[in-house]
Structures are given as structure tokens and as C-alpha cells.
Design a protein around this motif. Structure first.
Motif, short mmCIF file in Angstrom:
data_model
loop_
_atom_site.label_atom_id
_atom_site.label_comp_id
_atom_site.label_asym_id
_atom_site.label_seq_id
_atom_site.Cartn_x
_atom_site.Cartn_y
_atom_site.Cartn_z
N GLN A 218 0.75 -1.14 -0.03
CA GLN A 218 0.11 -0.12 -0.07
C GLN A 218 0.81 1.22 0.06
OE1 GLN A 218 -2.64 -0.42 3.47
NE2 GLN A 218 -4.08 -1.22 2.06
N PHE B 174 -6.49 -4.00 -3.30
CA PHE B 174 -7.17 -4.00 -1.91
C PHE B 174 -7.97 -5.24 -1.82
CE2 PHE B 174 -7.11 0.56 -3.80
CZ PHE B 174 -6.57 1.26 -2.56
N HIS C 117 -8.43 3.90 -8.03
CA HIS C 117 -7.83 3.71 -6.79
C HIS C 117 -8.48 4.25 -5.46
CE1 HIS C 117 -4.17 2.24 -4.28
NE2 HIS C 117 -4.51 3.43 -3.77
N ASN C 118 -8.83 5.58 -5.68
CA ASN C 118 -9.30 6.23 -4.46
C ASN C 118 -10.95 5.84 -4.21
OD1 ASN C 118 -7.28 8.47 -3.04
ND2 ASN C 118 -7.11 8.54 -5.17
N ASP D 39 -10.74 2.50 -2.51
CA ASP D 39 -10.12 2.91 -1.08
C ASP D 39 -11.43 3.38 -0.30
OD1 ASP D 39 -8.25 2.88 0.88
OD2 ASP D 39 -7.68 4.67 0.45
#
Length: 1003
Positions: free
Chosen positions: A837, A876, A909-910, A913
């Protein structure tokens, strides 16, 4: 000219009122119409004199003024509307040819001068009514009955139109010229001056026994008057030169035929002696006789040439089909034989019960008569004296008969509940079915080898040679009543509610209707030898020129004049009948016959006196702001007038509906002709200053020519409305504009000097600012280089150790010793995940930095969005498993995009997340759609959700990026979307989940 006002009669349409004063006797064929003060049509009932002026107006003298009659309206001129002081008038003298008529009132000091259909009041001394010759006084003869002469033995003189003067006494007759020079003297003893009269410059003396003496410059002659009775009365209209003789209510007009006196019978009017007639005038042009009563007003006798024949009098008789039977007679479907005088004979046909049995009749070449009764067609044979007949049985009722050129009888059958309309032919005693139709055949006609069939829904053509049936499509939805083929073999159709048509060269031509649209329901057309069409309708009979109709087909701007005949022309009723065959006939003697709701109407078109509108229009009155002014060719109006009205007078003695008077004012914005109403007036309000031409016109007959009358109207302009005022204003305006221009120019010069000073100062400041900006630009370039070096340093000095550390931990976790120790294995797994990460965070941070350096750009090559998302999911995956979440990638594997890959990778990605952080024991789905080159990417979770305040903040952050202490990932996502010109939409419910939608261009 003095002011006048109109005394207007009741309109011609008040027939209920006129029934009490109008007598119509068909046998004598005249109508008598009384106009009286009792009906509020005249001011006074005493009519002393009647004449017609040059313009065809009728003028009458009464005890209450002079009256003008135009055929429909009366206008009175007396002390109530003129400057006259006395209203009693007796005679009218003067010349109609010279348009100069005069009349003195009882005071003999006021003279009414009549010219151009108007009156002028003149103050004159008493005229001389006597002449002195050889020491003797001779009184002026004013005609018969005389208004001035009482003693029948008085001496008097008669002025001839040639200028000669006859001096008469009880002993002799002397003829002098206009200068009173004697021409001849004749000894002639007489005892009654009322037996003298002049005709065509010839003097006559009519004795009580019927013998007469004729005196002229050529000598004397004598004779005896035919049709004479001792109990007679003479009427001498001295101004018009007409002499009438009444004998037992019979009126004769006397004529001078080269010194021979003859009496022409005019009418037998049974109320003549009972009405104290004192004045008579006969209008040859309009065929009307005017009788002036001393007590009962005016009687107008008309002589219509139309005659309605019925079997019985006093009861309405409805007639339909009739067939020409001989040169002067017709026969009806019920067997009556009539001529233009009466029912002359009859044939015993079976009595008709139904209407269809009366609407058709035919006569074949052998003079056999074809009719229908019930479901049978009957042929009455001439060879048997019409006592025997042949019978043809059908299963539906016959409707229409027609004999074609080959002597074949065609029979149409009417539609009923069980049968459709059919067409049969009967020849040589055999009936043959020729066709079955959708609609009833109402009328049949033939032209050459074509049989034309008129139906209630169009026209059919039946070729007698080929037996082919053709429907004329242009006649669809037209209910045809009859077909007429004219002298030039043109085909004319009459219809229900749509007027009449010409069908020529496979084209259907329609025509304009009359003003009241009575021709919409045209029944039948008959053509006379003068190329006029006679069209019967429910509202009278119309006459129209065939040439005018043909010309209208070529030029739609052509005007058509329709002349209407009504009950006043001799019909017993205005409603004619149609829907039958034949619907009208023309006999060899020239008579035309139409069936009506009361009788068969006979007339000979060659004997019809068509009362056409005249050629002259007159402006009778001009009313300006409720005040009457003198009509002139040029009228100057007040500048501030409110309303001006023009009343037109037009002498016409026929049906007022035949008048078509229109008016048009130029400079009013259009060239539209406006039809005048029954009062023949038109009004205008507040015209702008200027000169206008008001034009009146009236259609004057079948030649479609117009009678015109023009009036020039001048509305003067006030000073501020004149052209000089406009020019002055223009000059002042131009001067003002030039002055403003010079002032503006001076002002601009001052501003230019001030501006130059300001520019110099600003230029100096700007130079300093530019220098500072150059220094700042260099510093920014240096910072950008340092930032690039920092990114490279991070990429080399941080990413590489992190990647090596992650790889080492992975190898270490695969060691057998580590695998045997679960606790150590778990710790190494956590360490590996954290390291990965951290590596990805550094990677994203580098991407994020490089994106803002590079700006918005599209990738050179397409890449798979599915694989890009899978890469983020793998990062993730273990964290999601630790939170017991499932991540599902529903993005199509076949979707390739060219959107900025770095930016989209960071955004995805965000988003993943954030979804994992806010979801436990849940489901995270990634979806994607495309539309109109826009990529719609969604991530859906069922986590704890977001508050409305937080959603509004992120939505507003896109517009006004004010940073608050919320999720940093979404801030980064929104900043990247702003950079790549994307958009975001967030939908979320607390404890139910969140849906985030990203919208960007994808190629």
C-alpha cells in the motif's frame, strides 16, 4: 346646395307587411304595390305630378314637399330639411333631356331646381303663367288633370317642345313660333279645354264620342279612337309628353302615328277609379306604370313576364319532373298537360303515392311516355291513345329515367335496406342490368358515346361502346343534382350545397357564389338562344351569361354578374324544385319551364325585361361629424374630424339583391373593395392628413362592366404635419447632429491628451510589472525543475527500496519455517500488505504530481478499462477480505478508452479505497456505460453512506473548491476531474450505501 335628409322606405324584404298593399293577379300578370304615408313610406299621400329625370330617378310633388324615388327608397325635400318655407308643390316643368327640371311651391317665390339627381332652392319671383295676345290673356296649360285651370272654357296656351305655341279659345286655334309670330289660324269651336292635349308637337282634340281632331303646321286631320267609351278620363303628363286614357279601370297610352291617334292597352287595374288617380307616368325602360293618387299615395304597377301555372287557384301545388310534350306544352309525371296559360288536358295515369314516382318522366322516339309506380316501370303507348301500357317489374323502386340517342330507356333503381343502387337498360321490351353502384344515380345525360351518371357522391362516365365505367375522382364527395350539356357540348353539374360546376377536359371548375349564397343549392340549368343560363334554386331564379362563366375559367379575376328573379317577378313562390329528371325544359316555341313548390313557372327569355343596374352612381349625402355637407367631386375635411359618412344613391327598380355597390379608399393599406350594405353607405374615421381618392363602383350587367364614381378627399395638415415643418425639423436635426459631432470631437481631443498622460504612466508601471513577471516566471521555471527533480528522486530513491522491501517480504513469507508459524505468517502478511500500500501510495502520489505537470491529455493508444480496475482491485483484495467485503468488476472487458490513464487510475484507486473504508461485510460493485462519447463509471457499495451535508459539500466543491477537513481521497478525485474536464455525481443514504458516478470523455 341646402342640407337634405333621407326619408327612407321600409326595405323590400318586409313582405308580410306588403301583403296588405300588393296585389298579384297571375291571369292578368301584373303586380300593384302601394306606397303610402300609412306605411310610413311617404310623408304625405297626395301625389300631384310624377316624372323621371335624365338619371332615371322618379320625382313627385306632394302637399308636403318634393319626393325622389330610386326604386327602393324615398327622399323628401321640404321645410324640415331644406331652406324651403312652403311645402305645397303641384307641377314639375322643364326638360329631362337637358337634366333641367323646376317646380314652384304655392308661394311662387321659391323654386326647386332639379339637376344631377339633387335639388337646389332658389328665391325667384312668381313666374308668368299667362301671355297676352291681341289684348287677350291666355293662361298656361299645365296638363291633365289641371292643377290651375278650373273653367273648361278659359283661354290658354300650350308650349311645344319644338318651340311653337298654340293659343286656344272656344272659337279658334292659332299656332305661333317661339317669338309669337303667327304661323296658322284655324276656326274651331269647342266647349271643353280639357279635351285638348299635345303629342309629339301635334295638337289633338278628343271629343266625348271618341272622334278626334289633329292640328299641326301641316294642316288638320280627324279620326275615331278605338277602344273608346264615353265615360273616359284623360291624363296628360305635360313634362314627359305622355297622354293616358282611362276607360272603366282600363288604362291606355295614346300614341301619335303620323297624325293618327291610337290607344295602346297597358293594364286593367280594378282599383283605378276608387283611388282618385290624378297623375300617371309610364317607365318604358323598366316596364313600370306609376299612378299618383290625390288621397292614397303612390301605386307602382309592374308587368312580370314570368307566369306560374297551376291546376287550381288558391291552393299550393308542388311540381317535380315534367317532359316537353309538344312545341308549346309539357306533361307532368301525374299526367297533366300544360301550356303557358293553363292546364289544357290530362292523361289518366295511376295515382302517385311516393315522391320517387313524381321525380322522373321520359318520352321515347315513338312518343311513348315512361313513368314509375311502386316497383314498376310503366310505358304508356301513344298508339293506344295512352290508354294501354307496358309494365316492367323490379324488386326495388325506380328513381330516374333517361332516353339516350339510340332510343334506349335507362332506369336507375334507388337504394333500400336490401338492395344497392342499380342501373338498367330497357330496349326492345327487355330490361338488362348494366351496373351496381354504391350510391343512388340521381340524373342521367348523354354526350356522344358517353353516358354521364350523376350520383349522390360523384360523377360516373359509362362508355356505351366499351361498356366500361369510369368514376371522375375530382367529383368525389359532391352530391350532384342534375347534369346539363350546353350548346357547345360543355358539361355542367348542379349540386347540393356546393353550387354548380363546369366539367371540361377532365377538369372540374367551380364558380363564385352570389352574395347570399343561394346558388349553393342549384337545382337545374337551362340555356336560352342568347347564351344565357337560367338556374333554379330554393331562393328564386338566376340568370347568368355563359360567356362570363367560360371567361372566369380562364381568368379567375373576371367578375360574374348573377341576376336574381324572385316572387315579385311573377312566381307564386320563390322556392323551385330539383332532384328530378327532367328538372327543367325549353320548348320549341321558346318557353322555358321550371317546377316549383307552387306551380310550373313558364317564361320566354326573349320577352323577359331584365332590369339591370344603371350606369350612374351619385353621392347623395355626406355627413361630417353628424352634419350634412354639400356633396362635391372634391371635399375638404377638417383636420380633426371624427367621422365622415358617404351615402350613395342609385336608381334601380328591380330586385335590390341584384345591386352590387362597392367602395375602396386608396392610401388605406389595401386595395380591397368593400361591399356597401342595404343603406348604401360607408364611413371613415380620423384620416391622416393627405389627399385620398374614394371610389365607388357598381356592377352594371352581364357584360361585367362597372359604373364608377370618384370623390377626392382632402385632409389638410396642421403646421407641424406639413412637409415644410418636416424639412425644417430635418435641417435643425442635421445642425444639431453636426454641433454634437464638433462638441464630441473637441471632447475626444481633450480625452485623448488625458489618455496619453495616463498611458504614459500606465506604460511605466506596466514595464515594471513585466520585469517582475519575468523574474517570477524564471522562479516558477526553477521551482518546476525542482519539483520534477523531487518526483524523479522519489521515483528512484523511495519507490525502488519499497519495491525491493515488498519483494523480500514476499520471499520471506514463502519460507517453510515461516509457513509453519501462523502468527509469524500473519504478521509478515500484514507487513507485506502495508508495504504494498505504501508503494502504491507513493506511485499514486508521483502520478498525481506528474498529471498536474502534464495537464489534460488523451492517451496515444487505447487501454482496457477492465484491466485497469483489476489492478486496483488486486491491491485492495486482502484488505477487502479482512473487512469481509466482496469487490465485483462489472465493467465490460471489451471496453477500451483513451482517457488520461494516470488520472483515471488514481480516481479508481481512491474510489475503491473509500468504498472499502466505509463498508464492512458488504458488496462493492464497479459498473460502466458509454453514451455520446461520454464514459459513465459507477462504484456502488452498501456501506454506512454519506450525510446530505457531505454530499452537498462535494457537489459544491466541484464549482467552488474550498477545502474542509473531509475525506482527502474525494478531494483528490474532484481536483483530477476538474483537470480532465470530467464530472461527478454522488447519491447516498445513511446506512444504506453510496453510489458515485464519474463522467469523462473516453476517446
Amino acid at each position: 346646395m341646402s342640407k337634405i335628409t333621407a326619408f327612407v322606405s321600409f326595405r323590400y324584404c318586409c313582405f308580410l307587411l306588403l301583403l296588405t298593399t300588393t296585389k298579384i293577379i297571375c291571369q292578368e300578370n301584373y303586380t300593384a304595390r302601394w306606397y303610402t304615408a300609412d306605411n310610413d313610406e311617404l310623408y304625405q299621400n297626395s301625389i300631384n305630378a310624377i316624372i323621371q329625370d335624365k338619371h332615371h330617378f322618379i320625382w313627385m310633388t306632394t302637399e308636403n314637399g318634393i319626393v325622389r324615388f330610386d326604386g327602393n327608397n324615398f327622399i323628401v325635400f321640404n321645410s324640415s330639411n331644406t331652406t324651403l318655407e312652403h311645402n305645397r308643390f303641384k307641377d314639375i316643368f322643364g326638360s329631362t333631356e337637358k337634366d333641367s327640371l323646376t317646380s314652384f311651391n304655392e308661394s311662387k317665390k321659391e323654386l326647386v331646381f332639379i339637376k344631377n339627381a339633387k335639388v337646389q332652392i332658389l328665391k325667384k319671383n312668381r313666374p308668368k303663367y299667362s301671355l297676352t295676345r291681341n289684348g287677350k290673356h291666355f293662361f298656361f296649360h299645365d296638363g291633365l288633370p289641371s292643377n290651375f285651370t278650373i273653367d273648361k272654357r278659359e283661354r290658354f296656351f300650350i308650349r311645344l317642345s319644338s318651340g311653337g305655341i298654340y293659343f286656344l279659345d272656344s272659337e279658334k286655334i292659332e299656332l305661333c313660333d317661339s317669338k309669337m309670330k303667327s304661323i296658322s289660324k284655324i276656326a274651331f269651336k269647342n266647349d271643353n279645354i280639357f279635351n285638348f292635349f299635345a303629342l309629339d308637337n301635334t295638337l289633338f282634340y278628343l271629343s266625348s264620342d271618341g272622334n278626334y281632331q289633329c292640328f299641326s303646321k301641316n294642316g288638320t286631320s280627324s279620326g275615331k279612337l278605338n277602344a273608346f267609351n264615353a265615360n273616359h278620363k284623360l291624363y296628360w303628363n305635360i313634362t314627359t309628353g305622355q297622354v293616358f286614357l282611362s276607360v272603366k279601370n282600363k288604362i291606355y297610352k295614346l300614341k301619335n302615328l303620323n297624325g293618327k291617334l291610337t290607344a295602346e292597352f297597358i293594364v286593367e287595374y280594378k282599383e283605378l277609379e276608387a283611388n282618385t288617380i290624378i297623375a300617371i307616368y309610364y317607365d318604358h325602360n323598366n316596364n313600370k306604370l306609376y299612378l299618383g293618387s290625390g288621397t292614397n299615395g303612390l301605386c307602382v304597377i309592374s308587368f312580370p313576364t314570368f307566369k306560374s301555372i297551376t291546376k287550381k287557384t288558391g291552393k299550393a301545388e308542388v311540381y317535380y319532373a315534367a317532359q316537353a310534350f309538344s312545341d308549346s306544352t309539357i306533361i307532368t309525371s301525374e299526367g297533366l298537360i300544360l301550356n303557358n296559360q293553363r292546364v289544357v288536358d290530362s292523361i289518366h295515369f295511376p295515382k302517385s303515392i311516393y315522391l320517387d314516382e313524381r321525380i322522373s318522366i321520359a318520352l321515347d322516339n315513338e312518343k311513348n311516355i315512361w313513368i314509375s309506380r311502386g316497383l314498376k316501370v310503366l310505358c304508356f303507348l301513344k298508339e293506344s291513345g295512352y290508354k294501354k301500357h307496358l309494365s316492367y317489374q323490379f324488386d326495388q323502386n325506380p328513381k330516374t329515367f333517361f332516353k339516350d340517342n339510340s332510343n334506349t330507356i335507362w332506369v336507375s333503381m334507388g337504394e333500400d335496406v336490401f338492395h344497392k343502387p342499380k342501373l338498367y337498360s330497357i330496349k326492345n321490351g327487355t330490361a338488362k342490368l348494366e351496373g351496381i353502384f354504391k350510391n343512388n344515380i340521381n340524373y342521367i345525360a348523354q354526350l356522344n358515346n358517353i353516358l354521364y351518371l350523376a350520383s349522390s357522391n360523384g360523377l360516373y362516365e359509362h362508355n356505351l361502346k366499351t361498356k366500361k365505367l369510369h368514376f371522375v375522382k375530382s367529383t368525389d364527395k359532391i352530391s350532384i343534382r342534375s347534369i346539363f350539356i350546353d350548346s357547345k357540348q360543355k358539361i355542367w353539374l348542379t349540386t347540393y350545397e356546393k353550387g354548380f360546376f363546369l366539367y371540361s377536359d377532365h377538369v372540374l371548375h367551380s364558380f363564385p357564389k352570389d352574395e347570399e349564397r343561394y346558388l349553393n343549392s342549384a337545382h337545374c340549368i337551362i340555356e336560352d338562344k342568347n347564351n344565357f343560363f337560367w338556374i333554379s334554386t330554393n331562393k328564386g331564379l338566376f340568370q347568368v351569361s355563359r360567356e362570363a362563366l367560360i371567361e372566369y375559367c380562364k381568368n379567375k379575376n373576371t367578375v360574374i354578374y348573377y341576376h336574381q328573379y324572385t316572387k315579385s317577378d311573377g312566381f307564386l313562390i320563390n322556392e323551385f324544385n330539383g332532384g328530378c329528371q327532367p328538372c327543367g325544359n325549353i320548348l320549341k316555341n321558346g318557353d322555358i319551364i321550371f317546377p316549383s313548390m307552387n306551380g310550373l313557372v313558364f317564361f320566354n327569355p326573349n320577352k323577359v325585361s331584365t332590369l339591370l343596374p344603371g350606369k350612374n352612381l351619385f353621392i347623395d349625402r355626406v355627413i361630417l361629424d353628424q352634419k350634412t355637407i354639400t356633396p362635391k367631386d372634391t371635399i375638404v375635411l377638417n383636420n380633426n374630424f371624427q367621422r365622415v359618412s358617404f351615402l350613395v344613391s342609385y336608381p334601380y327598380y328591380g330586385n335590390p339583391k341584384n345591386l352590387n355597390i362597392e367602395a375602396k379608399m386608396d392610401k388605406m393599406g389595401n386595395d380591397h373593395w368593400e361591399r356597401l350594405k342595404a343603406d348604401k353607405s360607408i364611413s371613415f374615421t380620423t384620416l391622416p392628413p393627405g389627399t385620398y381618392t374614394l371610389t365607388f363602383r357598381s356592377l352594371s350587367g352581364f357584360d361585367t362592366n362597372y359604373a364608377y364614381k370618384k370623390v377626392i378627399l382632402v385632409v389638410p395638415a396642421k403646421f407641424h404635419q406639413t412637409i415644410w415643418f418636416t424639412i425644417l425639423c430635418c435641417i435643425l436635426f442635421v445642425g444639431f447632429v453636426i454641433s454634437l459631432w464638433y462638441i464630441r470631437l473637441y471632447y475626444q481631443k481633450i480625452k485623448s491628451l488625458q489618455l496619453q498622460i495616463v498611458i504614459a504612466k500606465k506604460t511605466k508601471k506596466l514595464a515594471a510589472t513585466v520585469k517582475k513577471l519575468e523574474i517570477t516566471e524564471n522562479n516558477l521555471k526553477q521551482e518546476i525543475k525542482q519539483h520534477e527533480m523531487l518526483v524523479k528522486s522519489m521515483s528512484h530513491d523511495i519507490k525502488s527500496p519499497l519495491k525491493f522491501l515488498s519483494s523480500s517480504i514476499k520471499h520471506l513469507s514463502e519460507n517453510d519455517t515461516i509457513q509453519e508459524d501462523p502468527k509469524l505468517k500473519q504478521q509478515l502478511g500484514t507487513l507485506q500488505t502495508s508495504t504494498s500500500q505504501l508503494y502504491e501510495y507513493v506511485e499514486n502520489l508521483i502520478k498525481y504530481s506528474s498529471i498536474f505537470i502534464e495537464g489534460k491529455k488523451l492517451e496515444d493508444e487505447c487501454y482496457s478499462l477492465y484491466e485497469l480496475i483489476e489492478e486496483s482491485i488486486q491491491i485492495f483484495k486482502k484488505i477487502a477480505e479482512a473487512e469481509n467485503n466482496i469487490i465485483i468488476n462489472n465493467v465490460p472487458k471489451a471496453l477500451f478508452v483513451k482517457t488520461n490513464k494516470k488520472a483515471l487510475s488514481i480516481i479508481i484507486h481512491n474510489l475503491i479505497d473509500n468504498a472499502i473504508k466505509n463498508t464492512k461485510n458488504g458488496r462493492i460493485s464497479l459498473l460502466c456505460t458509454t453514451q455520446n462519447n461520454i464514459l459513465n463509471f459507477k462504484i456502488v457499495d452498501n456501506g454506512k453512506g454519506m450525510s446530505k451535508e457531505l454530499i452537498d459539500y462535494y457537489h459544491n466543491f466541484y464549482k467552488t473548491p474550498i477545502l474542509k477537513n473531509y475525506h482527502l481521497g474525494l478531494h483528490m478525485i474532484i481536483e483530477l476531474l476538474i483537470l480532465i474536464e470530467g464530472n461527478i455525481n454522488i447519491v447516498s443514504d445513511i446506512d444504506k450505501g453510496t453510489t458515485i458516478e464519474i463522467m469523462v470523455e473516453y476517446n
